[in-house]
Design an enzyme around this catalytic site. Structure first.
Site, mmCIF file in Angstrom:
data_model
loop_
_atom_site.group_PDB
_atom_site.id
_atom_site.type_symbol
_atom_site.label_atom_id
_atom_site.label_comp_id
_atom_site.label_asym_id
_atom_site.label_seq_id
_atom_site.Cartn_x
_atom_site.Cartn_y
_atom_site.Cartn_z
ATOM 1 N N ASP A 172 35.133 115.862 -8.419
ATOM 2 C CA ASP A 172 34.717 115.305 -7.991
ATOM 3 C C ASP A 172 33.968 115.101 -7.281
ATOM 4 O OD1 ASP A 172 34.008 113.086 -5.166
ATOM 5 O OD2 ASP A 172 36.844 112.382 -5.889
ATOM 6 N N CYS A 203 39.100 107.611 -10.851
ATOM 7 C CA CYS A 203 37.478 107.466 -10.987
ATOM 8 C C CYS A 203 37.097 105.801 -11.190
ATOM 9 C CB CYS A 203 36.538 108.906 -11.417
ATOM 10 S SG CYS A 203 36.457 109.163 -12.564
ATOM 11 N N PRO A 204 35.966 106.167 -10.459
ATOM 12 C CA PRO A 204 34.940 104.413 -10.870
ATOM 13 C C PRO A 204 34.606 104.653 -11.710
ATOM 14 C CG PRO A 204 34.141 105.287 -8.878
ATOM 15 C CD PRO A 204 35.583 106.468 -8.722
ATOM 16 N N THR A 230 43.933 105.938 -15.682
ATOM 17 C CA THR A 230 45.041 104.266 -15.450
ATOM 18 C C THR A 230 43.680 103.640 -13.942
ATOM 19 O OG1 THR A 230 45.085 105.811 -13.660
ATOM 20 C CG2 THR A 230 46.966 105.187 -14.998
ATOM 21 N N SER A 231 42.150 104.250 -14.800
ATOM 22 C CA SER A 231 41.410 103.572 -13.861
ATOM 23 C C SER A 231 40.296 102.450 -14.349
ATOM 24 C CB SER A 231 40.143 104.660 -13.397
ATOM 25 O OG SER A 231 40.956 105.801 -12.473
ATOM 26 N N ARG A 232 39.939 103.053 -15.223
ATOM 27 C CA ARG A 232 38.828 101.573 -16.201
ATOM 28 C C ARG A 232 39.011 102.322 -17.513
ATOM 29 N NH1 ARG A 232 39.648 99.180 -12.711
ATOM 30 N NH2 ARG A 232 38.988 97.573 -11.038
ATOM 31 N N GLU A 261 39.730 95.286 -22.376
ATOM 32 C CA GLU A 261 40.522 94.937 -22.239
ATOM 33 C C GLU A 261 40.812 92.836 -21.463
ATOM 34 O OE1 GLU A 261 41.983 95.324 -18.041
ATOM 35 O OE2 GLU A 261 41.731 97.502 -18.358
ATOM 36 N N HIS A 293 47.614 97.519 -17.724
ATOM 37 C CA HIS A 293 46.953 97.013 -16.773
ATOM 38 C C HIS A 293 47.940 96.688 -15.487
ATOM 39 C CE1 HIS A 293 42.286 97.346 -14.385
ATOM 40 N NE2 HIS A 293 43.508 97.226 -13.595
#
Length: 328
Positions: A172, A203-204, A230-232, A261, A293
């Site tokens: 990070d 993370c974004p 599980t983020s983007r 998606e 999602h």
């Protein structure tokens, strides 16, 4: 205020109506885009979710329609052109954290399902097949896990991993001092991914993180490793991941998000021909688990989303400090 709520399902309507603080809500099942932006006329605010589009053209149309406020009922804001919103004087407020444990627990559920193949065992038993052939897994205890991102969800996930006795190395740009005190080791991206048996993304999606998992970074994983996202969806280069699955460099893949998606998730397409060739290829792999999602989807999280969304609306309407404003 009169608030137009887009991308709604029955569960959205149920929770938003239950926790509404006296606003006038109108629900639309469709996602906001340039084609239906005319629906926003007569409203002062919008309530949007992850697959609604608020790019520059849409925002200009929203401004012309009198929209002054966008309430995001999610933490991510990559689907909103924040700079243009600021230029047009449209405030954007989000829900920065809602039960981070919900997403963290879903990530662990995906790991356990892929590893121990409980979904396959369930189907076998229902057909009278009690064989263990092909169901072997591996111990998570002492397994090296690369934790990419240690925000609220990453922090919750680390504590779950710690309980399983995993060896966690995190990456990070902004290490968390409290987690370091708890024993979390940070390294560079390469150090975290090197020989990792499990890689989990928390993370974004930004310009820097777009396609961060690609042909080059996949080579750093231990052969046969597991990737969980599980983020983007845009964090991974889907075609490169497919190639890694075909070569067995990647042994397992768990996705709760997907780059395209918006055309698929939150809809029942069981009677349709899926036109997306990449997700169709992913679904064909026996070692791939995809959920729609779903990671955030707990009662506690839905309640918090509704409560914070209306707290944001109330703060805007009363002229109070906008603690959850997204600024350019």
């Amino acid at each position: 205020m009169k608030i137009a709520v887009f991308s709604t399902c029955k569960y959205d309507r149920d929770f938003l109506q239950e926790y509404n603080t006296d606003h006038e809500l109108t629900f639309f099942e469709s996602a906001l885009n340039l084609q239906n932006v005319a629906l926003t006329k007569g409203f002062q605010a919008l309530c949007l979710f992850v697959n609604d589009s608020a790019d520059r053209e849409v925002l200009q149309a929203l401004k012309a329609n009198g929209i002054r406020l966008i309430l995001l009922r999610c933490a991510g804001f990559n689907n909103v052109d924040i700079a243009t919103a600021a230029e047009l004087g449209i405030k954007v407020l989000r829900v920065p954290a809602y039960s981070p444990e919900a997403v963290a627990e879903h990530a662990m559920a995906m790991i356990l399902t892929l590893n121990r193949k409980t979904h396959k065992a369930y189907n076998r038993i229902r057909e009278g097949n009690f064989s263990l052939e092909g169901l072997i897994g591996f111990n998570l205890h002492k397994c090296k896990v690369a934790l990419i991102g240690t925000g609220n969800i990453g922090k919750a996930f680390y504590r779950i991993l710690k309980g399983f006795g995993c060896m966690v190395v995190a990456y990070d740009p902004y290490p968390d001092a409290a987690l370091i005190e708890e024993g979390l080791a940070y390294g560079t991206m390469e150090e975290a991914l090197k020989d990792a048996e499990v890689v989990s993304l928390h993370c974004p999606l930004t310009e820097e993180t777009h396609h961060m998992i690609n042909a080059d970074t996949l080579k750093l994983f231990k052969k046969g490793a597991m990737l969980i996202n599980t983020s983007r969806g845009g964090l991974i280069h889907t075609q490169d991941v497919i190639e890694a699955l075909k070569s067995a460099q990647l042994g397992y893949l768990g996705l709760d998000v997907y780059e395209q998606e918006s055309k698929l998730f939150f809809q029942d397409l069981s009677g349709d021909i899926i036109q997306d060739d990449l997700i169709s290829r992913l679904i064909s792999f026996p070692n791939v688990l995809i959920t729609s999602h779903q990671g955030f989807f707990t009662r506690e999280a839905m309640q918090q989303i509704a409560e914070i969304t209306f707290a944001n609306a109330d703060a805007f309407e009363s002229g109070r400090v906008l603690v959850n404003e997204v600024k350019a």
